[in-house]
Design a protein around this motif. Structure first.
Motif, short mmCIF file in Angstrom:
data_model
loop_
_atom_site.label_atom_id
_atom_site.label_comp_id
_atom_site.label_asym_id
_atom_site.label_seq_id
_atom_site.Cartn_x
_atom_site.Cartn_y
_atom_site.Cartn_z
N GLY A 407 25.61 35.04 43.85
CA GLY A 407 25.79 34.80 42.42
C GLY A 407 24.67 34.03 41.77
O GLY A 407 24.88 33.37 40.75
N ILE A 408 23.46 34.10 42.34
CA ILE A 408 22.32 33.36 41.78
C ILE A 408 21.48 34.24 40.86
O ILE A 408 20.97 33.79 39.84
N ASP A 409 21.35 35.50 41.22
CA ASP A 409 20.52 36.43 40.45
C ASP A 409 21.02 36.51 39.00
O ASP A 409 22.22 36.72 38.77
N PRO A 410 20.13 36.36 38.01
CA PRO A 410 20.56 36.39 36.60
C PRO A 410 21.26 37.68 36.20
O PRO A 410 22.20 37.65 35.41
N LEU A 411 20.80 38.82 36.74
CA LEU A 411 21.43 40.09 36.39
C LEU A 411 22.87 40.14 36.91
O LEU A 411 23.77 40.63 36.21
N SER A 412 23.08 39.65 38.13
CA SER A 412 24.43 39.62 38.68
C SER A 412 25.32 38.68 37.88
O SER A 412 26.49 38.97 37.60
N LEU A 413 24.76 37.52 37.50
CA LEU A 413 25.52 36.56 36.69
C LEU A 413 25.90 37.16 35.34
O LEU A 413 27.03 36.99 34.86
N GLY A 414 24.97 37.88 34.74
CA GLY A 414 25.25 38.52 33.45
C GLY A 414 26.35 39.56 33.56
O GLY A 414 27.21 39.68 32.67
N PHE A 415 26.33 40.31 34.66
CA PHE A 415 27.37 41.31 34.88
C PHE A 415 28.74 40.65 35.02
O PHE A 415 29.73 41.10 34.42
N VAL A 416 28.81 39.57 35.80
CA VAL A 416 30.09 38.88 36.00
C VAL A 416 30.62 38.33 34.68
O VAL A 416 31.81 38.40 34.38
N GLU A 417 29.72 37.79 33.85
CA GLU A 417 30.14 37.27 32.54
C GLU A 417 30.68 38.38 31.65
O GLU A 417 31.69 38.21 30.95
N ALA A 418 30.01 39.53 31.66
CA ALA A 418 30.47 40.66 30.84
C ALA A 418 31.83 41.16 31.32
O ALA A 418 32.72 41.46 30.52
N LEU A 419 32.00 41.22 32.64
CA LEU A 419 33.27 41.67 33.20
C LEU A 419 34.38 40.65 32.89
O LEU A 419 35.52 41.02 32.60
N SER A 420 34.02 39.36 32.92
CA SER A 420 34.98 38.31 32.59
C SER A 420 35.50 38.48 31.16
O SER A 420 36.70 38.30 30.90
N ALA A 421 34.61 38.82 30.24
CA ALA A 421 35.02 39.01 28.85
C ALA A 421 35.99 40.18 28.72
O ALA A 421 36.97 40.12 27.97
N ARG A 422 35.73 41.27 29.46
CA ARG A 422 36.64 42.42 29.42
C ARG A 422 38.01 42.06 29.99
O ARG A 422 39.05 42.46 29.48
N LEU A 423 38.00 41.27 31.09
CA LEU A 423 39.26 40.86 31.70
C LEU A 423 40.04 39.93 30.77
O LEU A 423 41.28 40.02 30.68
N ALA A 424 39.33 39.05 30.07
CA ALA A 424 40.00 38.16 29.13
C ALA A 424 40.68 38.95 28.02
O ALA A 424 41.82 38.66 27.63
N ALA A 425 39.98 39.97 27.51
CA ALA A 425 40.56 40.81 26.46
C ALA A 425 41.77 41.57 26.98
O ALA A 425 42.78 41.73 26.28
N ALA A 426 41.68 42.05 28.23
CA ALA A 426 42.80 42.79 28.82
C ALA A 426 44.01 41.89 29.00
O ALA A 426 45.15 42.30 28.76
N PHE A 427 43.77 40.63 29.39
CA PHE A 427 44.90 39.72 29.63
C PHE A 427 45.63 39.39 28.33
O PHE A 427 46.85 39.18 28.33
N LEU A 428 44.91 39.35 27.23
CA LEU A 428 45.55 39.06 25.95
C LEU A 428 46.61 40.11 25.60
O LEU A 428 47.58 39.81 24.90
#
Length: 544
Positions: A407-428
């Motif tokens: 989880g150090i690579d910036p591209l991987s971190l960016g992907f996880v953040e984007a996926l987190s946003a989708r999951l947050a919207a789904a949970f709502l």
């Protein structure tokens, strides 16, 4: 409310859910095919009589005898051409009963039919079906997500493998000993389930005689599905050691009755399998224990095996923070290990599906999700990949080709953040129903489900409170944080007597999760009420 499920014996249903049932599809099932207007589908006897009409000075006796004479008079090639025409092979399409059968998550099936209705229906359902016609195909295992369809009597594309004449039937064991052995080995520990067969069907009689000769008294029970069978017909089946599942006639057509009954079998299987499955993670085990009619917070991850480690290390924690309980197929152990049934059951149960389209298997699982999942679907692709089915852009996340497990690579971190946003919207979209679900189930007198749902809500709220209040955990062991450890960490915010009652309630929850113990309304009401009180006290603590 089911219409026909009660007619299926509990031992049969148990074998089916545990992956110990092999369906046999006979000629009668093809009568459910869709045909152009004015075209009729003949039964086995009708095929024989049509062949007899082409024979000069011939008196019809049986279909096998007529087809044997036809081949003798005109050749094997002409017999095959006749069968293609007589069975309307170029124009028939699967009917609703075929689609209902192919939706049941059998990973193996056997048919004596020469047509291609099952293959077409499986393709329509997004499932890859591998037809096995010759003995040299038996060694090809393929992917575990495939459905292996043994065409015991060949098909119209392989004229020399068709079993239709007296010589074909008489020489079957000699010419195809491996097929006979393979069939016998499958039925050593699996229950035979015959659909589309009558007692006078030569295919059924040949198969059952083969099983009796090979296995004798050690054979498992066999069942045949009938609709409106007479007592005499049932008695004849029973004398031959085949138990009859006799569905009543109704105002529905034969095809409609079959479709309804098979759909109920599918629903029963996919609802029952998670309840007898196990997961090493207590959270996912608790969610799996909820009945299908109860709302849950499962997030099913359909990801390539090579990326499973990344998702577990980097994405699972994010999914939990957003309110979900993440799970993959490899996290869950099911009886029989039918991967088709397991994936289908998890897809139908989960509140959200995340499909990483890195392999053919996950693309297949995405197709299943589109057909069966009621919740949102988040699709993960690389920049260069295309989505094989239509997915809203807001539910698509692009990931880099290479992911960093640390989880150090910036591209991987960016992907996880984007996926987190989708999951947050789904949970709502599901959060309000999860909060009110225990009370809803209690009002419907679903006491066991209400208790499981209440604890699912409570454990989520405890974990969220610990994270948001930044409370350190005093731990002396590795592994998941226990319910007691979370309560102890939050003692400053929860009443002492409430904590003790919740610990007592946890013992009840554990008994409910692992046994069929009855629960009274009073017990369920007390648990739901105390959980609601605890959630309210945690909300007050967060608002301070």
């Amino acid at each position: 409310m089911t219409k026909y499920l009660d007619y299926f014996p509990p031992p049969f249903l148990e074998d089916m859910v545990r992956g110990r049932c092999i369906p046999f599809i006979g000629a009668g099932f093809s009568l459910n095919a869709q045909l152009p207007p004015g075209v009729l589908m003949p039964d086995w006897d009708g095929v024989g009589r049509r062949a007899a009409e082409a024979l000069r000075d011939y008196s019809y006796t049986t279909a096998i005898e007529a087809l044997s004479t036809y081949e003798h008079e005109f050749s094997r090639v002409k017999l095959t051409e006749f069968l293609v025409e007589a069975l309307n092979a170029s124009v028939i399409q699967p009917g609703s009963a075929h689609d209902a059968f192919c939706a049941i998550p059998f990973d193996r099936a056997i048919t004596t039919n020469w047509d291609f209705l099952l293959e077409t229906s499986y393709a329509r359902a997004g499932k890859y079906c591998m037809p096995i016609v010759s003995e040299d195909q038996l060694a090809v295992q393929g992917d575990r997500a495939w459905v292996r369809l043994l065409k015991l009597h060949g098909d119209l594309n392989h004229p020399n493998r068709i079993i239709a004449t007296e010589e074909d039937y008489d020489g079957f064991l000699t010419r195809y000993p491996l097929l006979a052995t393979y069939l016998s080995s499958m039925l050593i520990d699996n229950t035979a389930f015959f659909i589309g067969y009558s007692l006078d069907d030569p295919d059924l009689r040949q198969i059952w005689q083969l099983i009796k000769d090979r296995l004798g008294g050690l054979r498992r029970p066999a069942y045949v599905l009938q609709i409106g069978a007479s007592p005499q017909a049932m008695a004849r089946f029973e004398r031959r050691g085949v138990k009859v599942i006799n569905l009543p006639k109704s105002d529905q057509s034969y095809s409609q009755t079959l479709t309804t009954a098979l759909s109920e079998l599918r629903d029963y299987w996919t609802a029952s399998l998670p309840l007898i499955s196990t997961s090493a993670d207590p959270e996912s085990q608790a969610e799996l224990s909820l009945p299908n009619f109860a709302k849950n917070r499962l997030a099913f991850f359909a990801v390539p095996t090579a990326l499973a480690s990344f998702y577990k290390q980097q994405v699972y924690p994010v999914a939990r923070r957003q309110g979900f309980t993440p799970v993959m197929a490899i996290d869950v152990a099911t009886v029989g290990e039918n991967i088709v049934a397991k994936v289908q059951a998890l897809l139908e149960k989960s509140a959200v599906t995340i499909a990483d389209l890195g392999t053919a298997n996950t693309i297949y699982e995405l197709g299943l999700a589109k057909l069966t999942s009621a919740g949102p679907i988040i699709v993960v692709t690389t920049d260069s990949s295309t989505v094989p089915i239509e997915v809203p852009e807001l539910q698509r996340v692009v990931r880099p080709l290479v992911l960093d497990d640390q989880g150090i690579d910036p591209l991987s971190l960016g992907f996880v953040e984007a996926l987190s946003a989708r999951l947050a919207a789904a949970f709502l979209t599901i959060s309000p129903t999860l909060t009110s679900e225990p009370q809803r189930l209690l009002d419907q007198s679903e006491f066991r489900a209400a208790i499981m749902s209440a604890f699912s809500l409570l454990e989520h709220e405890l974990a969220q409170a610990i994270e948001r209040l930044d409370i350190p955990l005093q731990r002396h062991r590795a592994g998941p944080v226990s319910f007691r450890e979370m309560l102890n960490a939050l003692r400053p915010f929860l009443a002492d007597d409430l904590i003790q009652r919740l610990l007592d309630h946890a013992s009840v929850r554990n008994r409910v999760a692992h046994s069929a113990v009855d629960v009274t309304r009073q017990t369920a009401f007390a648990i739901v009420e105390d959980v609601a009180t605890a959630v309210a006290q945690l909300e007050l603590a967060r608002d301070r």
